[in-house]
Design a protein around this motif. Sequence first.
Motif, PDB file in Angstrom:
ATOM      1  N   ARG A   1       0.848  -1.199   0.000  1.00 30.04           N
ATOM      2  CA  ARG A   1       0.000   0.000   0.000  1.00 30.04           C
ATOM      3  C   ARG A   1       0.886   1.253   0.000  1.00 30.04           C
ATOM      4  O   ARG A   1       1.799   1.378   0.813  1.00 30.04           O
ATOM      5  CB  ARG A   1      -0.901   0.002   1.233  1.00 30.04           C
ATOM      6  N   VAL A   2       0.595   2.171  -0.924  1.00 33.35           N
ATOM      7  CA  VAL A   2       1.280   3.471  -0.995  1.00 33.35           C
ATOM      8  C   VAL A   2       0.197   4.546  -0.885  1.00 33.35           C
ATOM      9  O   VAL A   2      -0.672   4.662  -1.762  1.00 33.35           O
ATOM     10  CB  VAL A   2       2.071   3.629  -2.301  1.00 33.35           C
ATOM     11  N   GLN A   3       0.262   5.326   0.188  1.00 31.98           N
ATOM     12  CA  GLN A   3      -0.788   6.304   0.492  1.00 31.98           C
ATOM     13  C   GLN A   3      -0.172   7.689   0.635  1.00 31.98           C
ATOM     14  O   GLN A   3       0.869   7.852   1.282  1.00 31.98           O
ATOM     15  CB  GLN A   3      -1.506   5.900   1.782  1.00 31.98           C
ATOM     16  N   ASP A   4      -0.806   8.700  -0.005  1.00 29.36           N
ATOM     17  CA  ASP A   4      -0.297  10.064   0.107  1.00 29.36           C
ATOM     18  C   ASP A   4      -1.440  11.013   0.474  1.00 29.36           C
ATOM     19  O   ASP A   4      -2.613  10.623   0.512  1.00 29.36           O
ATOM     20  CB  ASP A   4       0.370  10.504  -1.207  1.00 29.36           C
ATOM     21  N   ASN A   5      -1.066  12.258   0.773  1.00 33.79           N
ATOM     22  CA  ASN A   5      -2.059  13.286   1.120  1.00 33.79           C
ATOM     23  C   ASN A   5      -2.035  14.403   0.088  1.00 33.79           C
ATOM     24  O   ASN A   5      -2.172  15.584   0.407  1.00 33.79           O
ATOM     25  CB  ASN A   5      -1.777  13.848   2.524  1.00 33.79           C
ATOM     26  N   GLY A   6      -1.850  14.021  -1.184  1.00 37.29           N
ATOM     27  CA  GLY A   6      -1.695  15.004  -2.244  1.00 37.29           C
ATOM     28  C   GLY A   6      -2.993  15.460  -2.879  1.00 37.29           C
ATOM     29  O   GLY A   6      -4.058  15.444  -2.255  1.00 37.29           O
ATOM     30  N   ARG A   7      -2.919  15.822  -4.136  1.00 34.36           N
ATOM     31  CA  ARG A   7      -4.045  16.443  -4.824  1.00 34.36           C
ATOM     32  C   ARG A   7      -5.208  15.481  -5.054  1.00 34.36           C
ATOM     33  O   ARG A   7      -6.358  15.904  -5.116  1.00 34.36           O
ATOM     34  CB  ARG A   7      -3.590  16.981  -6.190  1.00 34.36           C
ATOM     35  N   GLY A   8      -4.893  14.194  -5.225  1.00 41.47           N
ATOM     36  CA  GLY A   8      -5.939  13.236  -5.532  1.00 41.47           C
ATOM     37  C   GLY A   8      -6.348  13.276  -6.999  1.00 41.47           C
ATOM     38  O   GLY A   8      -5.950  14.177  -7.751  1.00 41.47           O
ATOM     39  N   ILE A   9      -7.165  12.308  -7.376  1.00 39.80           N
ATOM     40  CA  ILE A   9      -7.609  12.167  -8.762  1.00 39.80           C
ATOM     41  C   ILE A   9      -9.128  11.997  -8.765  1.00 39.80           C
ATOM     42  O   ILE A   9      -9.671  11.251  -7.948  1.00 39.80           O
ATOM     43  CB  ILE A   9      -6.952  10.944  -9.437  1.00 39.80           C
ATOM     44  N   ASP A  10      -9.791  12.654  -9.675  1.00 42.97           N
ATOM     45  CA  ASP A  10     -11.241  12.487  -9.835  1.00 42.97           C
ATOM     46  C   ASP A  10     -11.485  11.176 -10.576  1.00 42.97           C
ATOM     47  O   ASP A  10     -11.464  11.127 -11.809  1.00 42.97           O
ATOM     48  CB  ASP A  10     -11.822  13.675 -10.613  1.00 42.97           C
ATOM     49  N   LEU A  11     -11.704  10.103  -9.821  1.00 42.17           N
ATOM     50  CA  LEU A  11     -11.846   8.787 -10.436  1.00 42.17           C
ATOM     51  C   LEU A  11     -13.144   8.655 -11.218  1.00 42.17           C
ATOM     52  O   LEU A  11     -13.221   7.830 -12.146  1.00 42.17           O
ATOM     53  CB  LEU A  11     -11.774   7.700  -9.358  1.00 42.17           C
TER      54      LEU A  11
END
Length: 397
Positions: free
Chosen positions: A330-340
Amino acid sequence: MSEANDEPLPPLDLRLTQESLDDLYDHAPCGYCSCLPDGTLVKLNQTLLTWLGYTRHELVARQSLQQLLTVGGRLHYESYAAPLLLLQGQVRELSYSLRRKDGSGLPVLLNASLLRDFDGLPLVVRVTLFDITERRKYEQELLRAKAEAEAQREQLALVNEQLVAKNEQLLRLNADLDNFVYTASHDLKQPINNMAGLFEELKRTATFHDPTAANMVGMFEQALQQILGTIAGLTEVVQQQRQIEHLPVEAEDLQAFTEEIIRSLQSSTEHEPAEFTLDFAAAPRLRMARPALHSLLYNLLSNALKYTVPGRQPHIRISTEWANGEILLRVQDNGRGIDLQRHGQELFQMFRRFHHDVAGSGMGLYLVQRLVHQAGGRIQVESTVGQGTTFRVFLPQ
């Protein structure tokens, strides 16, 4: 005498001790009959008569045991059962079908024994018949189920053959596509490099008097760099795929391996200083070709660093756990994110980019998915715009 033997016996219904042997014979739960050595019936119990629907008068001395059987049963009895009776004096559990008076059939198991007189000559054949209607239904149901299972097995085998053929076709197409991409990128690289050299010489020697020329020159240079980046990305994908196919799978220590990648990323000035949390306690080692694992982690971590929220310190967590015999990375970040909802279907496609203000070729996630599939795994993504993204990579071990 023991104390137990001194206890009085429970009272018995004396009618149970007065049962008639004839009544037991007539109403037994099985059919009884006796016949002469040639099969002529001389005695039948009421159970058998009830099964067949005949009266005693219609059968005794008027029909033979063979006449109560179907044509096939009669042939079997006369060619097999009767000779075996004469030879060894008995037959056991022969399956026949009796013909009732109304023409319907009754499946039975036949046991018979031959009695001889004092001179050893055949005297009478005693026959016991057991109704196996339910057993025959069960056997027919088993045969039907077996036939259905066999048909399904053949159908599955056919489908499997078709899938194997399609898989081989896809593998050939994939190999042809890789060869085409590699050849095309290789053949395009030299002319594009020549164009870039000529453009640099043009900028150095030419003078542009039009005020819009500088903007056009910049746009041309940007387009040229995009072409060079695309060619480099295509070449990298094919070369890496070919290299990994021939490399051994090794068990890598994830802690040291990931720390090495993080050091190389943090040494670059283009990324924001980030906080990394590593938790590999559940599964400290992962079996995968070393270059593939490096490319997989490098692309996921570099993306997590590139797509940060301005003014927010990047916090990236990398962890493992076991999930149904597979390792979940698992690789988890607190960035911009993606509109899935908008981009989920094209997330892993080649050259797809969703934040155009950040430099990139759009090859990273495509390469990640290809490496995961090549290792026999799968990848899942969860993302919330403005909050961050989590990649879950499932890899068999």
